[in-house]
Design a protein around this motif. Structure first.
Motif, PDB file in Angstrom:
ATOM      1  N   LEU A 109       0.834  -1.196   0.000  1.00  0.00           N
ATOM      2  CA  LEU A 109       0.000   0.000   0.000  1.00  0.00           C
ATOM      3  C   LEU A 109       0.872   1.250   0.000  1.00  0.00           C
ATOM      4  O   LEU A 109       0.590   2.210  -0.735  1.00  0.00           O
ATOM      5  CB  LEU A 109      -0.944   0.001   1.197  1.00  0.00           C
ATOM      6  N   GLN A 110       1.911   1.260   0.807  1.00  0.00           N
ATOM      7  CA  GLN A 110       2.792   2.421   0.853  1.00  0.00           C
ATOM      8  C   GLN A 110       3.371   2.731  -0.522  1.00  0.00           C
ATOM      9  O   GLN A 110       3.450   3.892  -0.942  1.00  0.00           O
ATOM     10  CB  GLN A 110       3.924   2.191   1.854  1.00  0.00           C
ATOM     11  N   GLY A 111       3.773   1.692  -1.229  1.00  0.00           N
ATOM     12  CA  GLY A 111       4.354   1.884  -2.555  1.00  0.00           C
ATOM     13  C   GLY A 111       3.348   2.442  -3.544  1.00  0.00           C
ATOM     14  O   GLY A 111       3.669   3.338  -4.341  1.00  0.00           O
ATOM     15  N   ILE A 112       2.114   1.927  -3.488  1.00  0.00           N
ATOM     16  CA  ILE A 112       1.074   2.401  -4.400  1.00  0.00           C
ATOM     17  C   ILE A 112       0.774   3.871  -4.141  1.00  0.00           C
ATOM     18  O   ILE A 112       0.740   4.695  -5.062  1.00  0.00           O
ATOM     19  CB  ILE A 112      -0.207   1.560  -4.252  1.00  0.00           C
ATOM     20  N   VAL A 113       0.562   4.214  -2.864  1.00  0.00           N
ATOM     21  CA  VAL A 113       0.190   5.582  -2.518  1.00  0.00           C
ATOM     22  C   VAL A 113       1.320   6.559  -2.834  1.00  0.00           C
ATOM     23  O   VAL A 113       1.080   7.662  -3.352  1.00  0.00           O
ATOM     24  CB  VAL A 113      -0.220   5.662  -1.038  1.00  0.00           C
ATOM     25  N   LYS A 114       2.538   6.166  -2.541  1.00  0.00           N
ATOM     26  CA  LYS A 114       3.682   7.030  -2.873  1.00  0.00           C
ATOM     27  C   LYS A 114       3.706   7.315  -4.367  1.00  0.00           C
ATOM     28  O   LYS A 114       3.957   8.446  -4.793  1.00  0.00           O
ATOM     29  CB  LYS A 114       4.981   6.380  -2.432  1.00  0.00           C
ATOM     30  N   GLY A 115       3.424   6.291  -5.165  1.00  0.00           N
ATOM     31  CA  GLY A 115       3.388   6.481  -6.613  1.00  0.00           C
ATOM     32  C   GLY A 115       2.281   7.404  -7.065  1.00  0.00           C
ATOM     33  O   GLY A 115       2.424   8.142  -8.041  1.00  0.00           O
ATOM     34  N   ARG A 145      -8.672  -2.119  -6.364  1.00  0.00           N
ATOM     35  CA  ARG A 145      -9.123  -3.287  -5.615  1.00  0.00           C
ATOM     36  C   ARG A 145      -8.079  -3.734  -4.596  1.00  0.00           C
ATOM     37  O   ARG A 145      -8.421  -4.162  -3.484  1.00  0.00           O
ATOM     38  CB  ARG A 145      -9.448  -4.438  -6.567  1.00  0.00           C
ATOM     39  N   LYS A 146      -6.808  -3.633  -4.951  1.00  0.00           N
ATOM     40  CA  LYS A 146      -5.741  -3.982  -4.000  1.00  0.00           C
ATOM     41  C   LYS A 146      -5.805  -3.077  -2.772  1.00  0.00           C
ATOM     42  O   LYS A 146      -5.687  -3.533  -1.637  1.00  0.00           O
ATOM     43  CB  LYS A 146      -4.366  -3.853  -4.675  1.00  0.00           C
ATOM     44  N   LEU A 147      -5.984  -1.792  -3.016  1.00  0.00           N
ATOM     45  CA  LEU A 147      -6.099  -0.862  -1.895  1.00  0.00           C
ATOM     46  C   LEU A 147      -7.334  -1.170  -1.065  1.00  0.00           C
ATOM     47  O   LEU A 147      -7.304  -1.124   0.171  1.00  0.00           O
ATOM     48  CB  LEU A 147      -6.165   0.583  -2.415  1.00  0.00           C
ATOM     49  N   LEU A 148      -8.434  -1.501  -1.735  1.00  0.00           N
ATOM     50  CA  LEU A 148      -9.692  -1.773  -1.060  1.00  0.00           C
ATOM     51  C   LEU A 148      -9.577  -2.968  -0.121  1.00  0.00           C
ATOM     52  O   LEU A 148     -10.197  -3.004   0.942  1.00  0.00           O
ATOM     53  CB  LEU A 148     -10.793  -2.012  -2.098  1.00  0.00           C
ATOM     54  N   ASP A 149      -8.766  -3.945  -0.504  1.00  0.00           N
ATOM     55  CA  ASP A 149      -8.580  -5.131   0.338  1.00  0.00           C
ATOM     56  C   ASP A 149      -7.958  -4.773   1.687  1.00  0.00           C
ATOM     57  O   ASP A 149      -8.182  -5.466   2.680  1.00  0.00           O
ATOM     58  CB  ASP A 149      -7.688  -6.158  -0.372  1.00  0.00           C
ATOM     59  N   GLU A 150      -7.167  -3.697   1.727  1.00  0.00           N
ATOM     60  CA  GLU A 150      -6.497  -3.312   2.967  1.00  0.00           C
ATOM     61  C   GLU A 150      -7.125  -2.101   3.639  1.00  0.00           C
ATOM     62  O   GLU A 150      -7.252  -2.058   4.868  1.00  0.00           O
ATOM     63  CB  GLU A 150      -5.015  -3.020   2.695  1.00  0.00           C
TER      64      GLU A 150
END
Length: 268
Positions: A109-115, A145-150
């Motif tokens: 999640l950190q990597g996705i949000v940073k991007g 969807r990946k973010l939604l899972d967490e």
């Protein structure tokens, strides 16, 4: 940054109602009741705790309009931190700003949000329209969807970007309604779904604040690879009680706000 408070809230309202058709309908239903004044108690905004889009950045837009910092709130299970802001003018809506504590989330999640946020510029976050500028990044549906899972919060923000997550009707100003439960009944009678997490009425007179909310509308949003219908924004209702000094309570109740956040959950 806008220097006209009314102009800012009007822009936020226009942007919000574009993706929250139920709010427009409810506004009309309440307005049709003779004697009712529909006053906005507060709005809420969401963000990530990363530069340049952290909570303090959003707050600067309101501090420039004469707002001052109020209480702070912690939501450990949702990994959120929040503050509210209030104005000396009692007619000014309160502002509730929360941020996701990304360092407490998974490395993925950190990597996705940073991007997502690395392309947002300082010029964009200080622009007049930033608080209602929507999404500043591309995101595909699988990543959502990946973010939604967490974290539903992270997924919602990634999909919708910067806008009022909700507006709030002040029940204190509704002359034909004495309780939040009365408002909830009107909503249900007109086919709206009330957020039942933690009970339809959150808070109590002892807390000096009672709240309820609709479940978020579901509207289409364009991801980079497809269009999908997901939860957008919702409408809230708040009844404030006087403090011992006779003035209405201006703050928020963390336990109630925790359940209000769930108004954007898809599965409720």
């Amino acid at each position: 940054m806008l220097t006209d408070r009314n102009a800012l809230f009007e822009k936020l309202w226009q942007n919000y109602r574009d993706v929250t058709p139920s709010a427009v309908k409810i506004h009309k239903i309440l307005g049709a009741e003779e004697g009712n004044s529909i006053i906005n108690d507060h709005i809420a905004l969401r963000t990530f705790n990363l530069a340049p889009v952290g909570l303090d950045t959003l707050a600067k837009h309101f501090l420039a309009l004469g707002y001052r910092e109020g209480g702070e709130y912690h939501f450990k299970s949702k990994k959120l931190y929040a503050r509210h802001y209030e104005h000396a003018d009692p007619e000014a809506p309160r502002v509730f700003i929360s941020e996701l504590l990304t360092e407490q989330c998974s490395p993925e999640l950190q990597g996705i949000v940073k991007g997502l946020v690395e392309g947002v510029t300082k010029e964009q976050v200080t622009a007049d329209d930033f608080l209602y500028s929507g999404r500043h990044w591309n995101i595909d549906y699988a990543t959502y969807r990946k973010l939604l899972d967490e974290s539903e919060y992270a997924a919602w923000l990634a999909a919708w970007g910067y806008r009022a997550n909700h507006f709030t009707v002040s029940v204190n100003h509704l002359h034909n309604f004495q309780t939040v439960a009365d408002v909830n009944q009107l909503l249900k009678d007109n086919g709206f779904t009330v957020n039942a997490s933690g009970g339809e009425v959150k808070g109590s007179p002892e807390d000096l604040l009672e709240q309820s909310s609709t479940m978020a509308d579901r509207v289409p949003v364009k991801f980079s690879n497809r269009e999908m219908t997901i939860p957008s924004c919702f409408y809230e209702f708040a009844l404030r009680y006087p403090k011992p000094d006779g003035n209405l309570y201006n703050g928020f109740v963390a336990a109630s706000a925790d359940k209000i956040f769930e108004s954007t959950h898809a599965g409720m």
